[in-house]
Design an enzyme around this catalytic site. Sequence first.
Site, mmCIF file in Angstrom:
data_model
loop_
_atom_site.group_PDB
_atom_site.id
_atom_site.type_symbol
_atom_site.label_atom_id
_atom_site.label_comp_id
_atom_site.label_asym_id
_atom_site.label_seq_id
_atom_site.Cartn_x
_atom_site.Cartn_y
_atom_site.Cartn_z
ATOM 1 N N THR A 1 30.315 33.937 38.745
ATOM 2 C CA THR A 1 28.875 33.950 38.994
ATOM 3 C C THR A 1 28.246 35.090 38.206
ATOM 4 O O THR A 1 28.695 36.241 38.294
ATOM 5 C CB THR A 1 28.583 34.107 40.494
ATOM 6 O OG1 THR A 1 29.094 32.963 41.178
ATOM 7 C CG2 THR A 1 27.089 34.206 40.753
ATOM 8 N N HIS B 1 20.848 30.234 42.029
ATOM 9 C CA HIS B 1 21.476 30.883 43.184
ATOM 10 C C HIS B 1 20.801 30.458 44.479
ATOM 11 O O HIS B 1 20.587 31.265 45.392
ATOM 12 C CB HIS B 1 21.457 32.407 43.032
ATOM 13 C CG HIS B 1 22.617 33.099 43.685
ATOM 14 N ND1 HIS B 1 23.776 33.405 43.003
ATOM 15 C CD2 HIS B 1 22.817 33.532 44.951
ATOM 16 C CE1 HIS B 1 24.623 34.005 43.814
ATOM 17 N NE2 HIS B 1 24.069 34.088 45.012
ATOM 18 N N LYS C 1 28.725 30.236 36.450
ATOM 19 C CA LYS C 1 27.694 29.791 37.384
ATOM 20 C C LYS C 1 26.468 30.701 37.276
ATOM 21 O O LYS C 1 26.580 31.917 37.399
ATOM 22 C CB LYS C 1 28.232 29.809 38.814
ATOM 23 C CG LYS C 1 27.235 29.348 39.875
ATOM 24 C CD LYS C 1 27.900 29.326 41.252
ATOM 25 C CE LYS C 1 26.964 28.858 42.334
ATOM 26 N NZ LYS C 1 25.907 29.840 42.630
ATOM 27 N N SER D 1 34.277 32.050 48.038
ATOM 28 C CA SER D 1 33.499 33.168 47.515
ATOM 29 C C SER D 1 34.265 34.484 47.577
ATOM 30 O O SER D 1 35.060 34.722 48.489
ATOM 31 C CB SER D 1 32.202 33.305 48.318
ATOM 32 O OG SER D 1 31.505 34.492 47.993
ATOM 33 N N TYR E 1 32.858 37.521 41.775
ATOM 34 C CA TYR E 1 31.935 38.582 41.389
ATOM 35 C C TYR E 1 32.771 39.688 40.768
ATOM 36 O O TYR E 1 33.887 39.970 41.221
ATOM 37 C CB TYR E 1 31.194 39.147 42.596
ATOM 38 C CG TYR E 1 30.207 38.207 43.238
ATOM 39 C CD1 TYR E 1 29.137 37.679 42.526
ATOM 40 C CD2 TYR E 1 30.326 37.871 44.591
ATOM 41 C CE1 TYR E 1 28.222 36.837 43.131
ATOM 42 C CE2 TYR E 1 29.409 37.037 45.202
ATOM 43 C CZ TYR E 1 28.358 36.523 44.469
ATOM 44 O OH TYR E 1 27.451 35.684 45.069
#
Length: 385
Positions: free
Chosen positions: A154, A275, A251, A105, A128
């Site tokens: 995402t 999520h 995603k 992440s 992100y």
Amino acid sequence: MLPAIKDYRDLARRRLSRFAFDYLEGGAEDGRTLARNLAAYQALLFRPRVLRDVTETDPGMEIFGRKYRLPLLVGPTGLNGLYWPKAEEALARAAHAEGLPFVMSTASTSLIEDVRAASDGDLWLQLYVQRDRAIAESMMARARAAGFSTLMLTVDTMVHGKRDHDIRNGFRMPVPWTPRLLADLAAHPRWCLRMLRQGGSPQLVNLARSSGMANDLKAQAAGLSRQMDMSLCWDDIAWLRRHWHGPVIIKGILTPADAEIAARQGLDGIVVSNHGGRQLEGAPSAVEMLPAIVAAAGGMHVFVDGGVRRGADIAKALAMGARGVLVGRAPLYGLAARGPRGVAEVLAILRGEFETTLRLLGVPQAARLDAAALSDDHAARLAAL
């Protein structure tokens, strides 16, 4: 090894501070979407076939030309240093030992470079995008240099969903010192000692390095939560492609219409996801939307996450059309309960349960699972949720 994932969850709940466990476990608002994720898998019933040769099983799946031991990815989760020091390194090593990819992440608490040094396995980057896109560009460049294979963007976090449990606990980064927090910490001395050994509150180190921030967790958290690029749109896929030359996955898809756009954009895959029930309260579960999205996906790899707690859930997702599943909370339960050993045990449990399910279904090859493995009324059962 404990019997099931829920046993690791129960042990994690006892060992973590309350605010850390609630951050791991909680969903948005009243938690109805999180509950729906679990209920959707429970609603699906199998239709097993008998007197078939199941001496040998092949639980693996080919993804982007590479064969993995299971149709499973260790999915991206943030602030994992709350549960164990060097959490991402432990997750990556356990995934590699099981022959699985690890998706790291943007909100990780270990550096991209350190995770690569800890594992020779297949690493993917979850991204992100902040308003300052140079941060995302830096992260992609660092991941490319470290040999990460796949990018997962995402797209369902333009803002953070409202999480009542975090508000009740006064949870924010850095964690404020309050009488309630002190009582919570006093009740979990082993967890406190682990946090002290890693230097206190975990840092969003990748975000800090790529943005040039100091080691200031308050500033890092603000950068992640308040500076998301809310102008990000489908036209920006071209920008991603300029900076990433491997497979690109989106995603956060929950509608066939968005899956069709993703296919037209030439994306390599999508993750059907709400999520983990942590963003939009009242969203459908990913697995109930899966068949319609697969039909609209135009041959892209379609993955699904949210609610996978058993090997049987993996089989149900594949029968509904998924190429593979992502697990987030399950390996974190193992990590919080028993450290790196717990992650390995959780993944081994999922593998064993999945292989058992294949045999009992009479479908020994994971790649051959389809809707015939489910009861005829499976669509009606999901619609009744």
